[in-house]
Design a protein around this motif. Structure first.
Motif, PDB file in Angstrom:
ATOM      1  N   HIS B 133       0.851  -1.188   0.000  1.00 40.31           N
ATOM      2  CA  HIS B 133       0.000   0.000   0.000  1.00 40.31           C
ATOM      3  C   HIS B 133       0.890   1.241   0.000  1.00 40.31           C
ATOM      4  O   HIS B 133       1.725   1.398   0.879  1.00 40.31           O
ATOM      5  CB  HIS B 133      -0.900  -0.037   1.253  1.00 40.31           C
ATOM      6  N   ILE B 134       0.724   2.082  -1.020  1.00 42.24           N
ATOM      7  CA  ILE B 134       1.452   3.351  -1.049  1.00 42.24           C
ATOM      8  C   ILE B 134       0.442   4.476  -0.912  1.00 42.24           C
ATOM      9  O   ILE B 134      -0.529   4.547  -1.677  1.00 42.24           O
ATOM     10  CB  ILE B 134       2.255   3.531  -2.353  1.00 42.24           C
ATOM     11  N   ILE B 135       0.645   5.349   0.074  1.00 42.31           N
ATOM     12  CA  ILE B 135      -0.239   6.491   0.294  1.00 42.31           C
ATOM     13  C   ILE B 135       0.374   7.703  -0.409  1.00 42.31           C
ATOM     14  O   ILE B 135       1.458   8.156  -0.028  1.00 42.31           O
ATOM     15  CB  ILE B 135      -0.399   6.786   1.797  1.00 42.31           C
ATOM     16  N   PRO B 136      -0.293   8.234  -1.427  1.00 38.78           N
ATOM     17  CA  PRO B 136       0.306   9.339  -2.191  1.00 38.78           C
ATOM     18  C   PRO B 136      -0.148  10.731  -1.754  1.00 38.78           C
ATOM     19  O   PRO B 136       0.187  11.691  -2.422  1.00 38.78           O
ATOM     20  CB  PRO B 136      -0.180   9.044  -3.610  1.00 38.78           C
ATOM     21  N   ASN B 137      -0.910  10.849  -0.678  1.00 39.35           N
ATOM     22  CA  ASN B 137      -1.244  12.189  -0.197  1.00 39.35           C
ATOM     23  C   ASN B 137      -1.585  12.223   1.291  1.00 39.35           C
ATOM     24  O   ASN B 137      -0.877  12.843   2.062  1.00 39.35           O
ATOM     25  CB  ASN B 137      -2.400  12.803  -0.982  1.00 39.35           C
ATOM     26  N   ALA B 138      -2.684  11.566   1.680  1.00 38.49           N
ATOM     27  CA  ALA B 138      -3.249  11.659   3.030  1.00 38.49           C
ATOM     28  C   ALA B 138      -2.164  11.831   4.084  1.00 38.49           C
ATOM     29  O   ALA B 138      -1.348  10.939   4.290  1.00 38.49           O
ATOM     30  CB  ALA B 138      -4.097  10.428   3.326  1.00 38.49           C
ATOM     31  N   GLY B 139      -2.180  12.976   4.782  1.00 39.65           N
ATOM     32  CA  GLY B 139      -1.052  13.319   5.649  1.00 39.65           C
ATOM     33  C   GLY B 139      -1.259  13.048   7.126  1.00 39.65           C
ATOM     34  O   GLY B 139      -0.479  13.515   7.948  1.00 39.65           O
ATOM     35  N   PHE B 140      -2.316  12.309   7.491  1.00 39.51           N
ATOM     36  CA  PHE B 140      -2.582  12.142   8.931  1.00 39.51           C
ATOM     37  C   PHE B 140      -1.490  11.326   9.602  1.00 39.51           C
ATOM     38  O   PHE B 140      -1.042  10.298   9.080  1.00 39.51           O
ATOM     39  CB  PHE B 140      -3.980  11.564   9.170  1.00 39.51           C
ATOM     40  N   GLY B 141      -1.096  11.776  10.766  1.00 40.30           N
ATOM     41  CA  GLY B 141       0.049  11.213  11.467  1.00 40.30           C
ATOM     42  C   GLY B 141       0.025   9.714  11.683  1.00 40.30           C
ATOM     43  O   GLY B 141       1.012   9.022  11.382  1.00 40.30           O
ATOM     44  N   PRO B 142      -1.072   9.150  12.212  1.00 40.82           N
ATOM     45  CA  PRO B 142      -1.067   7.726  12.584  1.00 40.82           C
ATOM     46  C   PRO B 142      -0.762   6.767  11.433  1.00 40.82           C
ATOM     47  O   PRO B 142      -0.368   5.631  11.685  1.00 40.82           O
ATOM     48  CB  PRO B 142      -2.503   7.508  13.091  1.00 40.82           C
ATOM     49  N   VAL B 179       2.714  34.524  18.492  1.00 44.84           N
ATOM     50  CA  VAL B 179       1.936  34.152  17.320  1.00 44.84           C
ATOM     51  C   VAL B 179       0.547  33.696  17.764  1.00 44.84           C
ATOM     52  O   VAL B 179       0.393  33.118  18.837  1.00 44.84           O
ATOM     53  CB  VAL B 179       2.650  33.008  16.550  1.00 44.84           C
ATOM     54  N   VAL B 180      -0.457  33.995  16.945  1.00 48.48           N
ATOM     55  CA  VAL B 180      -1.786  33.431  17.156  1.00 48.48           C
ATOM     56  C   VAL B 180      -1.988  32.355  16.094  1.00 48.48           C
ATOM     57  O   VAL B 180      -1.657  32.553  14.933  1.00 48.48           O
ATOM     58  CB  VAL B 180      -2.873  34.524  17.024  1.00 48.48           C
ATOM     59  N   THR B 181      -2.488  31.182  16.517  1.00 47.96           N
ATOM     60  CA  THR B 181      -2.786  30.147  15.532  1.00 47.96           C
ATOM     61  C   THR B 181      -4.287  30.096  15.287  1.00 47.96           C
ATOM     62  O   THR B 181      -5.079  30.385  16.185  1.00 47.96           O
ATOM     63  CB  THR B 181      -2.327  28.754  16.003  1.00 47.96           C
ATOM     64  N   ILE B 182      -4.667  29.772  14.074  1.00 49.27           N
ATOM     65  CA  ILE B 182      -6.084  29.632  13.751  1.00 49.27           C
ATOM     66  C   ILE B 182      -6.236  28.475  12.762  1.00 49.27           C
ATOM     67  O   ILE B 182      -5.494  28.385  11.790  1.00 49.27           O
ATOM     68  CB  ILE B 182      -6.664  30.959  13.196  1.00 49.27           C
ATOM     69  N   ALA B 183      -7.158  27.566  13.065  1.00 49.19           N
ATOM     70  CA  ALA B 183      -7.319  26.376  12.219  1.00 49.19           C
ATOM     71  C   ALA B 183      -8.683  25.748  12.462  1.00 49.19           C
ATOM     72  O   ALA B 183      -9.375  26.090  13.421  1.00 49.19           O
ATOM     73  CB  ALA B 183      -6.224  25.354  12.518  1.00 49.19           C
ATOM     74  N   TRP B 184      -9.033  24.832  11.564  1.00 47.16           N
ATOM     75  CA  TRP B 184     -10.232  24.030  11.782  1.00 47.16           C
ATOM     76  C   TRP B 184      -9.950  23.031  12.891  1.00 47.16           C
ATOM     77  O   TRP B 184      -8.882  22.409  12.923  1.00 47.16           O
ATOM     78  CB  TRP B 184     -10.591  23.257  10.513  1.00 47.16           C
ATOM     79  N   ARG B 185     -10.922  22.832  13.771  1.00 46.23           N
ATOM     80  CA  ARG B 185     -10.724  21.862  14.841  1.00 46.23           C
ATOM     81  C   ARG B 185     -11.142  20.470  14.358  1.00 46.23           C
ATOM     82  O   ARG B 185     -12.284  20.064  14.447  1.00 46.23           O
ATOM     83  CB  ARG B 185     -11.544  22.250  16.082  1.00 46.23           C
ATOM     84  N   TYR B 186     -10.211  19.767  13.742  1.00 44.47           N
ATOM     85  CA  TYR B 186     -10.367  18.351  13.408  1.00 44.47           C
ATOM     86  C   TYR B 186      -8.966  17.776  13.335  1.00 44.47           C
ATOM     87  O   TYR B 186      -7.990  18.520  13.510  1.00 44.47           O
ATOM     88  CB  TYR B 186     -11.173  18.155  12.115  1.00 44.47           C
ATOM     89  N   ALA B 187      -8.854  16.463  13.114  1.00 46.39           N
ATOM     90  CA  ALA B 187      -7.553  15.812  13.276  1.00 46.39           C
ATOM     91  C   ALA B 187      -6.427  16.522  12.526  1.00 46.39           C
ATOM     92  O   ALA B 187      -5.391  16.846  13.103  1.00 46.39           O
ATOM     93  CB  ALA B 187      -7.656  14.360  12.829  1.00 46.39           C
TER      94      ALA B 187
END
Lengths: 298, 404
Positions: B133-142, B179-187
């Motif tokens: 299995h080669i993952i060519p994008n999905a960047g989630f850590g686990p 610095v202030v960080t701003i992001a969507w709250r999901y994984a």
């Protein structure tokens, strides 16, 4: 929070609320008068935004694209009413949900075929591109104020048409007793077609005027749709006045829910749970008035 | 092995026979592969071909096909057969789709996908079945952390990496103290912010406030007013796609870009520059790829891609291309014999990929170790301004969680 910041947040809330009203008024109109639950309402918001993008590109002028987009939306609305919606009047709400859900899929696919899946943008028209400085480092785009003005204008226009004109009288009569109005010699079929087209056009108009400050992208209507339903439920199904009040309430609650810090007994409530504020508001209002703020008594 | 010892005589003679046969075949112009002669390697492409991620999906496939084309249509003499499935970026359909490829079509390798939720579903199946299995994008850590497996590789990046690179850049700027960080709250949003904080706090910086928005909410106005009131030295933001386009526009229109520089991981400005007009001018981001990388490898890659597909390649196409290079490196080591899985995996693990992005190799957990660039938006390009971090590895916490 400083007082000046508070005032700006107030402005943010009202501005967001007015835009919400513009999108949701069409939904509540179609439901209140025709008894149709239109799940595809958010898709027409997206269609409006894409119309603004493609027409501005083709014509080269946002101010000409806007009326052209409105005409196209009215035509789409009439066509859809004739093609699919009119078969639903005597059917259960479940059929309406199924059919309009199908419309979402069809619209998404057509959007992909016609306009592609890329993120697009529309430039703010030159005449409104200025910003008004509010504090030393924040300014407010004139265009956003213009959006608010348009929303207020549409609200006034809707009130006038429904309450003061002959067409409005027919619409109101049709809403309370379809058969009776028909037997009085009024072509209710035409009235319904006009109302559905108006509802769809309101959503598309909201998408069109939001396009320059937003971006134009696939699925942009889905988030809007959920908030619209919350507006309609809080305001009372079918009440335009209720939709206006509810939109402003949601605009303010959503805005302040994101920035106010609140802790109860050491447990951080806000802004950690800001995604829930709008729904908590809805639940609270439904407990108090199950029919919504201005809905007909159940 | 087995070349001496009288007890192995019967096998020896069979091998001898095969060798002779292969030699004859070689003379006749047929590839001399002893095992599974003529069998194609089946590759399942499980990518989004419709929906919001259709463009990255197509770019990945194109990239992979370009690598195959450059290798002469075969990897180490091995013919490739593709079986395509549209994953629609729909996590609820992931298990069905990957099972179809693994169980029904019996593919030898799957390439997929863009969406992390779908990739997580794929991993559950590939980890158990052992199919490559080669993952060519999905960047989630686990994926290269707690869920890692010997047969699972990633050729793209981990979310944490591009956040970390920006943290390093900001911590080296004396003028940027908070610095202030701003992001969507999901994984993904949390991983991008964690990466940034891991580097920036360690470098002595201070995160004044973390602002979060429910995913995929795009009503930014209230939080922009917050940023204006806090007046940080910079704002670090992660959004993607349409949300990123809207955020960058709103940020600019609120007049904030003049007083609070906007920075973020590369995806903040990837694929949205045409949509935002000039609103993104000067925004700085970090990613393992960018515009204007003047290496011979990248030039050749861009030229080849543009010629073959009449399209400009992007960061997704690079990951697709590198997936092809990685497989090629593995197959070369086993002379095209993909049945020797253990050797194939070992060769892929140790491969040194000459990627358009620069040199790339894989960590023990099979995540890319690669340079991260600092990029600055100029016109409609994410122009590379320098290297932010050289040979950046993944989040130590994720690597520690990988047991294999």
């Amino acid at each position: 929070m400083e007082f000046s910041t508070f005032l700006i947040q107030l402005l943010n809330g009202v501005q967001y609320g007015l835009l919400l009203f513009l999108v949701s008024s069409g939904l509540t109109l179609v439901f209140g008068i025709m008894g149709i639950i239109n799940i595809a309402h958010g898709s027409f918001y997206m269609v409006g935004a894409y119309l603004a993008w493609s027409l501005t590109g083709a014509i080269g002028n946002f101010w000409l694209a806007l009326p052209a987009g409105i005409v196209i939306s009215v035509l789409i609305g009439m066509l859809l009413e004739w093609l699919v919606i009119r078969w639903l009047y005597h059917r259960d709400h479940l059929y309406q949900v199924l059919l309009t859900y199908g419309l979402i899929l069809v619209v998404e696919e057509l959007r992909s075929v016609l306009w592609g899946d890329d993120v697009r943008g529309v430039d703010i028209p030159k005449i409104l591109s200025a910003s008004i400085p509010l504090t030393e480092n924040q300014s407010y785009p004139v265009y956003r104020l213009w959006i608010s003005a348009v929303c207020l204008l549409v609200a006034g226009l809707m009130y006038w048409v429904i309450q003061k004109t002959r067409l409005g009288m027919m619409i109101r009569a049709g809403a309370s007793n379809r058969e009776m109005v028909q037997s009085l010699g009024i072509n209710i079929q035409v009235v319904y077609r006009v109302v559905f087209a108006a509802g769809l056009t309101l959503a598309a108009l909201a998408g069109m005027i939001a396009a320059p400050v937003s971006a134009v992208f696939p699925g942009m209507g889905n988030h809007v749709l959920i908030v619209c339903f919350v507006v309609v439920v809080i305001g009372g199904m079918g009440s335009v006045k209720g939709a206006l009040i509810a939109s402003l309430l949601i605009g303010l609650v959503d805005t302040f829910g994101k920035v106010v810090t609140l802790a109860i007994g050491g447990f951080k409530v806000l802004p950690e749970l800001s995604s829930m504020t709008v729904y908590v508001l809805m639940a609270a209002i439904l407990l108090w008035r199950p029919e919504g703020l201005f809905g007909k008594r159940l | 092995m087995g070349d001496n010892g009288s007890e192995k005589r019967p096998e020896l003679s069979r091998r001898g026979f095969l060798k002779a046969g292969a030699a004859v075949a070689g003379v006749a112009g047929i590839p001399a592969i002893a095992r599974a002669q003529g069998a194609k390697m089946k590759i399942g492409l499980m990518l989004p071909y419709t929906g919001a991620f259709a463009a990255p999906g197509i770019a990945i496939e194109n990239g992979f096909r370009l690598a195959l084309q450059e290798a002469g249509g075969k990897f180490a003499g091995r013919d490739i057969e593709f079986i395509k499935i549209d994953d629609e970026s729909e996590p609820s359909k992931a298990t069905d789709n990957i099972n179809r490829l693994v169980t029904r079509d019996k593919v030898d390798l799957v390439l997929g996908t863009v969406h992390s939720g779908v990739a997580a579903g794929m991993i559950r199946v590939t980890k158990e079945s052992g199919v490559l299995h080669i993952i060519p994008n999905a960047g989630f850590g686990p994926a290269t952390g707690a869920l890692c497996a010997p047969n699972i590789f990633r050729t793209s990046f981990s979310n944490w990496q591009s956040g970390f690179a920006m943290g390093v850049v900001m911590s080296k700027r004396p003028a940027v103290k908070n610095v202030v960080t701003i992001a969507w709250r999901y994984a993904a949003g949390e991983e991008f912010v964690k990466g940034f904080k891991d580097a920036y706090l360690k470098g002595g910086g201070k995160v004044t406030k973390e602002l979060w928005l429910p995913f995929p909410n795009v009503e930014f106005q209230a939080l922009l007013t917050e940023i204006a009131a806090i007046k940080p030295d910079a704002a670090y933001a992660f959004f993607a796609g349409g949300g990123a386009a809207k955020f960058v526009k709103d940020y600019n229109q609120a007049g904030l870009s003049k007083s609070v520089p906007l920075v973020g991981p590369g995806f903040l400005t990837e694929g949205v520059l045409d949509a935002v007009g000039g609103a993104a001018e000067g925004v700085e981001t970090t990613l393992h790829y960018g515009d204007g990388l003047e290496t011979p490898k990248n030039k050749a890659f861009r030229l080849g891609y543009a010629k073959t597909f009449k399209l400009q390649p992007d960061v997704y196409a690079v990951a697709g291309y590198d997936s092809g290079l990685l497989l090629e490196a593995g197959l070369k080591a086993v002379k095209g014999d993909f049945g020797r899985k253990a050797d194939l995996i070992k060769a892929m693990e140790n491969a040194k990929i000459d990627s358009p992005r620069g040199p790339m190799r894989l960590s023990k957990a099979h995540n890319p170790i690669h340079d991260h660039y600092l990029r600055k938006v100029v016109g409609n390009e994410n122009r590379v301004a320098g290297i932010a971090v050289k040979a950046l590895d993944d989040d130590p916490a994720m690597m520690a969680a990988c047991k294999m």
